[in-house]
Design a protein around this motif. Structure first.
Motif, PDB file in Angstrom:
ATOM      1  N   GLY A  52      18.427  -4.314  24.835  1.00  0.00           N
ATOM      2  CA  GLY A  52      19.207  -3.444  25.668  1.00  0.00           C
ATOM      3  C   GLY A  52      19.896  -2.512  24.721  1.00  0.00           C
ATOM      4  N   TYR A  53      20.685  -3.231  23.966  1.00  0.00           N
ATOM      5  CA  TYR A  53      21.686  -2.494  22.887  1.00  0.00           C
ATOM      6  C   TYR A  53      20.507  -1.687  21.773  1.00  0.00           C
ATOM      7  CZ  TYR A  53      25.997  -4.227  24.028  1.00  0.00           C
ATOM      8  OH  TYR A  53      27.204  -4.505  24.505  1.00  0.00           O
ATOM      9  N   ILE A  66      18.349   4.480  31.976  1.00  0.00           N
ATOM     10  CA  ILE A  66      17.875   3.468  32.880  1.00  0.00           C
ATOM     11  C   ILE A  66      17.549   2.203  32.167  1.00  0.00           C
ATOM     12  CG2 ILE A  66      16.964   2.936  35.250  1.00  0.00           C
ATOM     13  CD1 ILE A  66      17.412   5.701  36.179  1.00  0.00           C
ATOM     14  N   ILE A  67      16.583   2.538  31.364  1.00  0.00           N
ATOM     15  CA  ILE A  67      15.774   1.149  30.975  1.00  0.00           C
ATOM     16  C   ILE A  67      16.725   0.173  30.193  1.00  0.00           C
ATOM     17  CG2 ILE A  67      14.033   0.333  29.086  1.00  0.00           C
ATOM     18  CD1 ILE A  67      12.649   3.131  29.694  1.00  0.00           C
ATOM     19  N   PRO A  68      17.627   0.753  29.421  1.00  0.00           N
ATOM     20  CA  PRO A  68      18.671  -0.531  28.720  1.00  0.00           C
ATOM     21  C   PRO A  68      19.628  -0.870  29.800  1.00  0.00           C
ATOM     22  CG  PRO A  68      18.845   1.910  27.479  1.00  0.00           C
ATOM     23  CD  PRO A  68      17.785   1.728  28.510  1.00  0.00           C
ATOM     24  N   LEU A  69      19.936   0.258  30.725  1.00  0.00           N
ATOM     25  CA  LEU A  69      20.806  -0.608  31.609  1.00  0.00           C
ATOM     26  C   LEU A  69      20.241  -1.565  32.767  1.00  0.00           C
ATOM     27  CD1 LEU A  69      23.765   0.112  33.236  1.00  0.00           C
ATOM     28  CD2 LEU A  69      22.397   1.692  34.626  1.00  0.00           C
ATOM     29  N   VAL A  70      18.869  -1.320  32.855  1.00  0.00           N
ATOM     30  CA  VAL A  70      18.356  -2.529  33.618  1.00  0.00           C
ATOM     31  C   VAL A  70      18.205  -3.934  32.834  1.00  0.00           C
ATOM     32  CG1 VAL A  70      16.061  -3.083  34.631  1.00  0.00           C
ATOM     33  CG2 VAL A  70      17.078  -1.017  35.184  1.00  0.00           C
ATOM     34  N   LEU A  71      18.035  -3.492  31.539  1.00  0.00           N
ATOM     35  CA  LEU A  71      17.978  -4.732  30.647  1.00  0.00           C
ATOM     36  C   LEU A  71      19.213  -5.547  30.845  1.00  0.00           C
ATOM     37  CD1 LEU A  71      15.574  -3.629  27.799  1.00  0.00           C
ATOM     38  CD2 LEU A  71      14.990  -5.033  29.752  1.00  0.00           C
ATOM     39  N   PHE A  72      20.397  -4.812  30.418  1.00  0.00           N
ATOM     40  CA  PHE A  72      21.527  -5.276  30.644  1.00  0.00           C
ATOM     41  C   PHE A  72      21.860  -6.196  31.883  1.00  0.00           C
ATOM     42  CE2 PHE A  72      22.964  -2.218  27.373  1.00  0.00           C
ATOM     43  CZ  PHE A  72      22.881  -3.093  26.354  1.00  0.00           C
TER      44      PHE A  72
END
Length: 112
Positions: A52-53, A66-72
């Motif tokens: 995510g980072y 949204i992709i890293p947000l969902v991973l977090f």
């Protein structure tokens, strides 16, 4: 089926039992299986947090944020379900990732 002594209360129980029917002490196999599940969840949570980072660094505009947000968020959920002390650190780091992406998104909206 063999009978073994419960390590907690000393009564004879089946070796196939998940827990002692008298005192509720879990069997060694049950405890080991839970440790393996927790370790697996924690490893996945750390991996998703790091990914995510990395993605948040490279994807900082548009809807792809949204992709890293969902991973977090997934990392936080998995970290909460773990029972290890390290999971608290993963949850905090993932939570900071969620907060930073949300703050960046709102700052981008305000400056637009």
């Amino acid at each position: 089926m063999a009978l073994i002594k419960c390590p907690e209360c000393g009564k004879e129980i089946s070796d196939k039992a998940d827990a002692c029917p008298y005192c509720g002490c879990p069997s060694i196999e049950t405890v080991e299986a839970e440790k393996i599940k927790d370790s697996t969840k924690l490893i996945i949570s750390v991996f998703l947090c790091v990914l995510g980072y990395i993605l948040a660094y490279f994807i900082n505009t548009g809807i792809l944020v949204i992709i890293p947000l969902v991973l977090f968020i997934i990392s936080v959920i998995l970290g909460i379900k773990c029972s290890k002390k390290l999971s608290i650190i993963v949850v905090i780091i993932s939570g900071l990732g969620v907060a930073s992406i949300i703050a960046y998104f709102f700052m981008d909206l305000l400056l637009w």
